[in-house]
Design a protein around this motif. Structure first.
Motif, short mmCIF file in Angstrom:
data_model
loop_
_atom_site.label_atom_id
_atom_site.label_comp_id
_atom_site.label_asym_id
_atom_site.label_seq_id
_atom_site.Cartn_x
_atom_site.Cartn_y
_atom_site.Cartn_z
N VAL A 85 -31.81 19.82 32.44
CA VAL A 85 -32.68 19.85 30.82
C VAL A 85 -31.60 19.76 30.06
N LEU A 86 -30.58 20.54 29.77
CA LEU A 86 -28.87 20.18 29.37
C LEU A 86 -29.03 18.52 29.60
N ASP A 90 -24.97 16.68 19.78
CA ASP A 90 -25.12 16.16 20.96
C ASP A 90 -23.87 16.79 22.04
N PHE A 91 -24.54 17.56 22.87
CA PHE A 91 -23.44 18.34 24.01
C PHE A 91 -22.33 17.20 24.27
N PHE A 92 -22.51 16.34 24.93
CA PHE A 92 -21.69 15.27 25.94
C PHE A 92 -21.15 14.76 24.44
N ASP A 93 -21.16 14.75 23.36
CA ASP A 93 -20.53 13.65 21.97
C ASP A 93 -19.49 14.50 21.65
N ALA A 94 -20.05 16.38 21.62
CA ALA A 94 -18.68 16.90 21.32
C ALA A 94 -17.77 17.63 22.29
N GLY A 95 -18.02 16.67 23.45
CA GLY A 95 -16.97 17.83 24.44
C GLY A 95 -17.12 18.23 25.38
N SER A 138 -29.53 16.68 25.53
CA SER A 138 -28.45 17.55 25.26
C SER A 138 -27.79 17.64 23.51
N ARG A 139 -28.56 16.79 23.11
CA ARG A 139 -28.70 17.50 21.45
C ARG A 139 -29.43 18.97 21.04
#
Length: 81
Positions: free
Chosen positions: A57-58, A27-32, A62-63
Motif C-alpha cells: 500500500v505504501l 512523497d515517501f520515497f522523494d523524502a528519502g 507513496s504520497r
C-alpha cells in the motif's frame, strides 16, 4: 481509527522514520524513504496502533495524502483489533 486521528498517528510515524516534517504532498520515497524504511513504517503502525497495512500500500500510494486515504477508505486496513 479514521480521519484526523489516523492522519496524526501516521504522520508521527512517517516523521520519525523519515526524520523530517510531512505534509499532504510529501512523497515517501522523494523524502528519502527506502524499502527498509517502508517496512519500519508498517511495522510501527501495526505495533503502536494495530494497523495491519501491507507494505505494498505504501509502495502504491507513496504520497502522504494518498497513503492515509487508502488506510481510511479500505475496509479493515486501519481497523484496530
Amino acid at each position: 481509527m479514521t480521519g484526523e486521528e489516523l492522519r496524526s498517528a501516521v504522520r508521527t510515524v512517517w516523521e520519525e522514520v523519515i526524520g523530517a516534517g510531512v505534509d499532504d504532498d510529501t512523497d515517501f520515497f522523494d523524502a528519502g524513504g527506502t524499502s527498509f524504511a517502508a517496512l519500519r513504517i508498517v511495522a510501527t503502525l501495526n505495533s503502536r496502533h494495530a494497523i495491519a497495512v501491507p507494505v505494498k500500500v505504501l509502495f502504491e500510494a507513496s504520497r502522504f495524502a494518498d497513503f492515509t486515504a487508502a488506510l481510511d477508505h479500505e475496509p479493515g486496513l486501519a481497523r484496530q483489533t
